[in-house]
Design an enzyme around this catalytic site. Sequence first.
Site, PDB file in Angstrom:
ATOM      1  N   ASP A 169       0.012   5.208   0.758  1.00  0.00           N
ATOM      2  CA  ASP A 169      -0.078   6.219   1.805  1.00  0.00           C
ATOM      3  C   ASP A 169      -0.092   5.555   3.179  1.00  0.00           C
ATOM      4  O   ASP A 169      -0.948   4.718   3.477  1.00  0.00           O
ATOM      5  CB  ASP A 169      -1.340   7.064   1.608  1.00  0.00           C
ATOM      6  CG  ASP A 169      -1.257   8.399   2.325  1.00  0.00           C
ATOM      7  OD1 ASP A 169      -0.143   8.812   2.677  1.00  0.00           O
ATOM      8  OD2 ASP A 169      -2.304   9.029   2.544  1.00  0.00           O
ATOM      9  N   ASP A 176       0.861  -1.173   0.000  1.00  0.00           N
ATOM     10  CA  ASP A 176       0.000   0.000   0.000  1.00  0.00           C
ATOM     11  C   ASP A 176       0.904   1.232   0.000  1.00  0.00           C
ATOM     12  O   ASP A 176       2.076   1.163   0.398  1.00  0.00           O
ATOM     13  CB  ASP A 176      -0.895  -0.034   1.236  1.00  0.00           C
ATOM     14  CG  ASP A 176      -1.797   1.174   1.319  1.00  0.00           C
ATOM     15  OD1 ASP A 176      -2.529   1.428   0.350  1.00  0.00           O
ATOM     16  OD2 ASP A 176      -1.755   1.873   2.354  1.00  0.00           O
TER      17      ASP A 176
END
Length: 344
Positions: A21, A19
């Site tokens: 952020d 992932d």
Amino acid sequence: MLLTSDGPLTAAYDLAMLDLDGVVYIGSAAVDGASAAIADARSAGMRVAFITNNASRPAGVVAKHLRELGVTAAAEDVVTSAQAAARLLLERFGAGAPILCLGGAGLRAALDEVGLVPVDAGAEAAAAASGYGPDLPWRDIMHAAVRIRDGLPWVASNTDHTIPTAYGVAPGHGVLVDMMRRFTGVTPQVAGKPERPLLDETVRRVGGRRPLMVGDRLDTDIEGAHRAGVDSLLVLTGVSGLAELVRASPGERPTYVAPDLRGLGVPHAAPEAVPGGWRLGGWTGRVEEGRLVLRDDGPGDGPTPSSADWWRVAAATAWDHRDRTGVVPDVTMARVPEPGRAAR
């Protein structure tokens, strides 16, 4: 419960699905040590993919942003929920199908990439695709909603209710999806996490037979890993902290926990049950009068217990207590140790 990996995760798994952020960057800044950890993982032979629910930016734009932060990345290393949505539509309607595109440049580029034809809200279409787009006109949203209500198939890139911006946390695409669902009475097929199409699309594009999902959110990254049937690593550089970790339901619990991405390059030991609690690496965890309590029980002249092991003991102790009693322990008095470089 957490699992043990006798060797580093880079040896146990051949693909890290990261992932973005909260894992690789936070806003406009790279997470401390993330670039080096990613480079080390690649040097160890691990494939690395960067995956995101954000459908607004094309993969090439995301890769450029990563390079600006010092992370080596090409467009083919990035997989977005828009690309996963386009794959779902391609498989159902075939190349050349006109798709009502209710989103930004990232969604339009993803449809183009697989040979679908993005069209405006008023044009003939085989289906509708929606994704976050900050400049969407209200008239297009209304037109698309009416057509979906009247039977047009609908694929949503994601259902994230929030999105980080330079001016704070703002409403995400999930807010629009909820509004359109209420108006139309239609629930879309969803491509992004926690649904599995994004993870499936990542494996299809990047390869790997033993993938590992790496994220900072329990309700999207880790739950998505469960739904896709893959193991996961929770890193504590983003939104999930102690309060979120201890109340995680079984479907939101990670396989491994580490303070940051350096956890990819080390072995992971799972806590062991001891009378009245759990123990690992000098830490012992118990629930006393409803409160989570962790103590350093190591010898005074021994090595300092690692912060990574503290988090693992905290998780094991809290999950066991919740599963047995139905009650999440109080963590307000728990003292989270300073991040340690050791990750035993």
